[in-house]
Design a protein around this motif. Sequence first.
Motif, PDB file in Angstrom:
ATOM      1  N   CYS A   6       0.860  -1.191   0.000  1.00 34.14           N
ATOM      2  CA  CYS A   6       0.000   0.000   0.000  1.00 34.14           C
ATOM      3  C   CYS A   6       0.896   1.240   0.000  1.00 34.14           C
ATOM      4  O   CYS A   6       1.819   1.323   0.802  1.00 34.14           O
ATOM      5  CB  CYS A   6      -0.900  -0.024   1.235  1.00 34.14           C
ATOM      6  N   PRO A   7       0.633   2.189  -0.894  1.00 33.25           N
ATOM      7  CA  PRO A   7       1.513   3.369  -0.949  1.00 33.25           C
ATOM      8  C   PRO A   7       1.441   4.221   0.320  1.00 33.25           C
ATOM      9  O   PRO A   7       2.313   5.044   0.559  1.00 33.25           O
ATOM     10  CB  PRO A   7       1.002   4.155  -2.161  1.00 33.25           C
ATOM     11  N   PHE A   8       0.412   4.011   1.138  1.00 34.76           N
ATOM     12  CA  PHE A   8       0.276   4.816   2.358  1.00 34.76           C
ATOM     13  C   PHE A   8       0.724   4.061   3.609  1.00 34.76           C
ATOM     14  O   PHE A   8       1.229   4.651   4.549  1.00 34.76           O
ATOM     15  CB  PHE A   8      -1.177   5.262   2.541  1.00 34.76           C
ATOM     16  N   CYS A   9       0.502   2.719   3.622  1.00 32.25           N
ATOM     17  CA  CYS A   9       0.720   1.956   4.859  1.00 32.25           C
ATOM     18  C   CYS A   9       1.886   0.976   4.768  1.00 32.25           C
ATOM     19  O   CYS A   9       2.253   0.365   5.773  1.00 32.25           O
ATOM     20  CB  CYS A   9      -0.530   1.160   5.216  1.00 32.25           C
ATOM     21  N   GLY A  10       2.423   0.759   3.586  1.00 29.54           N
ATOM     22  CA  GLY A  10       3.456  -0.273   3.427  1.00 29.54           C
ATOM     23  C   GLY A  10       2.847  -1.602   3.035  1.00 29.54           C
ATOM     24  O   GLY A  10       1.650  -1.691   2.760  1.00 29.54           O
ATOM     25  N   GLU A  11       3.682  -2.659   3.017  1.00 30.50           N
ATOM     26  CA  GLU A  11       3.223  -3.958   2.522  1.00 30.50           C
ATOM     27  C   GLU A  11       2.328  -4.653   3.537  1.00 30.50           C
ATOM     28  O   GLU A  11       2.704  -4.800   4.700  1.00 30.50           O
ATOM     29  CB  GLU A  11       4.446  -4.819   2.203  1.00 30.50           C
ATOM     30  N   THR A  54      -9.211  -2.557  -8.864  1.00 27.61           N
ATOM     31  CA  THR A  54      -9.310  -1.685  -7.688  1.00 27.61           C
ATOM     32  C   THR A  54      -9.357  -2.535  -6.422  1.00 27.61           C
ATOM     33  O   THR A  54      -9.978  -3.594  -6.377  1.00 27.61           O
ATOM     34  CB  THR A  54     -10.575  -0.807  -7.750  1.00 27.61           C
ATOM     35  N   TRP A  55      -8.659  -2.066  -5.396  1.00 31.04           N
ATOM     36  CA  TRP A  55      -8.713  -2.669  -4.067  1.00 31.04           C
ATOM     37  C   TRP A  55      -8.939  -1.541  -3.065  1.00 31.04           C
ATOM     38  O   TRP A  55      -8.435  -0.434  -3.245  1.00 31.04           O
ATOM     39  CB  TRP A  55      -7.394  -3.381  -3.716  1.00 31.04           C
ATOM     40  N   HIS A  56      -9.666  -1.834  -2.011  1.00 25.83           N
ATOM     41  CA  HIS A  56      -9.946  -0.847  -0.982  1.00 25.83           C
ATOM     42  C   HIS A  56      -9.243  -1.296   0.301  1.00 25.83           C
ATOM     43  O   HIS A  56      -9.477  -2.417   0.766  1.00 25.83           O
ATOM     44  CB  HIS A  56     -11.482  -0.790  -0.770  1.00 25.83           C
ATOM     45  N   HIS A  57      -8.401  -0.448   0.852  1.00 27.14           N
ATOM     46  CA  HIS A  57      -7.660  -0.843   2.064  1.00 27.14           C
ATOM     47  C   HIS A  57      -8.567  -0.650   3.281  1.00 27.14           C
ATOM     48  O   HIS A  57      -8.346   0.242   4.113  1.00 27.14           O
ATOM     49  CB  HIS A  57      -6.365  -0.055   2.185  1.00 27.14           C
ATOM     50  N   THR A  58      -9.574  -1.528   3.383  1.00 29.03           N
ATOM     51  CA  THR A  58     -10.635  -1.351   4.379  1.00 29.03           C
ATOM     52  C   THR A  58     -10.122  -1.397   5.816  1.00 29.03           C
ATOM     53  O   THR A  58     -10.624  -0.715   6.686  1.00 29.03           O
ATOM     54  CB  THR A  58     -11.725  -2.422   4.213  1.00 29.03           C
ATOM     55  N   SER A  59      -9.139  -2.247   6.093  1.00 27.93           N
ATOM     56  CA  SER A  59      -8.634  -2.353   7.474  1.00 27.93           C
ATOM     57  C   SER A  59      -7.324  -1.589   7.638  1.00 27.93           C
ATOM     58  O   SER A  59      -6.497  -1.934   8.472  1.00 27.93           O
ATOM     59  CB  SER A  59      -8.425  -3.824   7.848  1.00 27.93           C
ATOM     60  N   GLY A  60      -7.125  -0.593   6.783  1.00 30.82           N
ATOM     61  CA  GLY A  60      -5.910   0.197   6.892  1.00 30.82           C
ATOM     62  C   GLY A  60      -6.265   1.657   6.708  1.00 30.82           C
ATOM     63  O   GLY A  60      -7.081   2.199   7.447  1.00 30.82           O
ATOM     64  N   CYS A  61      -5.712   2.278   5.644  1.00 23.07           N
ATOM     65  CA  CYS A  61      -5.911   3.707   5.422  1.00 23.07           C
ATOM     66  C   CYS A  61      -7.260   4.022   4.784  1.00 23.07           C
ATOM     67  O   CYS A  61      -7.611   5.177   4.625  1.00 23.07           O
ATOM     68  CB  CYS A  61      -4.783   4.228   4.539  1.00 23.07           C
TER      69      CYS A  61
END
Lengths: 93, 422
Positions: A6-11, A54-61
């Motif tokens: 994830c570009p915001f949270c890392g791998e 598309t993926w949504h980082h639901t449990s992250g950012c």
Amino acid sequence: MIRIPCPFCGERDHSEFTYGGDGSIVYPDLDAPISDWHDAVFLRENIRGVQTETWHHTSGCRMWLLVERDTMTHEILSVRPAHKGIRAAMENS
Amino acid sequence: MTRFSAWNVFWNGLKGQKGWTRQWRDPEPKPEYDIIIVGAGLHGLATAYYLAKNHGLKNIAVLEKGWLGGGNAGRNTTIVRSNYFMPGNRQFYEHSLKLWENLSFDLNYNVMFSQRAHVSLLHSPAATDGAARRYNTMRLTGTDAEIWTLDELKRNIPHLNYSPDARFPITGAAVQRRAGTARHDAVAWAYARGADQLGVDIIQNCEVTGTIRENGRLTGLETSRGTIKGKKVGFAVAGNTSRLWQMAGLGRLPIETHKLQAFVTEPIKPLLDQVVVFGVGGAHFYISQSDKGGMVFGGDLDWYKSYAQRGNLPIVQDVAECALSILPCLGRLRLVRHWSGVMDMSMDGTFFICKTPLENLYLNAGWNYGGFKASPASGWYFADLIANDRPDPVVANHDLTRFERGINLDERGAGPDPKLHG
């Protein structure tokens, strides 16, 4: 488990994310002919190989991401924010 | 080819089992056929069988890139039921169940069809009302259906988790008694044997690599075993439909390919006499016990599109959690096998048996989760379509133009997202 950088949270593990779908679809204008809407909503390339999705980082950012992934090997080739403005800001910084 | 009978079993028992012959031939492909079916899975083989049997057609080939029955025919949970709601689907699946009831006799092959009942657990008054509406509608067109109270359910299956403290306490069940399971490999072998007996060439290790198009017709297929011409061509290749479709230059389809996992435990003594389905609050789980004793079960799709015939671990955990929440007694069982198949998930969760933009090409696809139970009727109606060049009224709306015409055969009401039609 697929690992998505994830570009915001890392791998992170893919179980933190929700799969959206085909990211290459461009929805037509609201007043476009109904056939254009039919094609965008119902028809898919269904690529075996590298597709943009598309993926949504639901449990992250909670950001929506555009992911290039191989649908045969599950290899991730690139990840960027789906939002055009944020993408542009990150690319320019 | 030896016919199976009590006498033949007895005679071969005396003769040291030396009198049995091959079940089907292994022919070289001919340069031209009247009808070519691509895909020797259950649907392709059943289609070839009914083309020969119901319509008296000859000179038919079934092409298979691997070995027959090696795809989703061997990657399912073998459940057979007809508890469908939408017009067309209801009649189609009921016809399929009727074919299943006579399949072993018809094919002279024991497909081990066991009508052990399909029990969908209910967890709230609203769910019971919904099920009553659905199951009453089924009864209107002749499908058996009943609602069990909690007491009836406890009498029939005493060892489910009936705790009032469960996250979703069980309140009853929607039941189809005529539903059940069958032996998946036997169905593939039985159709292959039946079709071969009627003169169909089943050509294995023959991958389609290209198509030959002339004036709006598909005149032949390029394969790994040479060019094969066909007067009519039918596609029945499940998860690989889009690839074949694009090979024929036909563009996009209302289908996405997703993978679905299934599991089997070590064999145990008889524990569960029915097929039990658990689906509430995001859970999705179905379980039965095979004749060998293994507990066979599955759950949701892997949630992301994939052509890989292997599953991911989060779903293993998810399915195991579902198993233990309704059958805590499974806790100490070990999983012995675990597999994944690629599903042709459609935009409304319903299949396509239809004509295509090419005059002599016919499509059989979009089976979602439900291809196994559908295979006899799928072959039946697909053969009818190919032989008569028009769909039977039962599958008249199961074509590629139904979304343009505003017809969604969406059993779950989930909307146009293939991954939601599990």
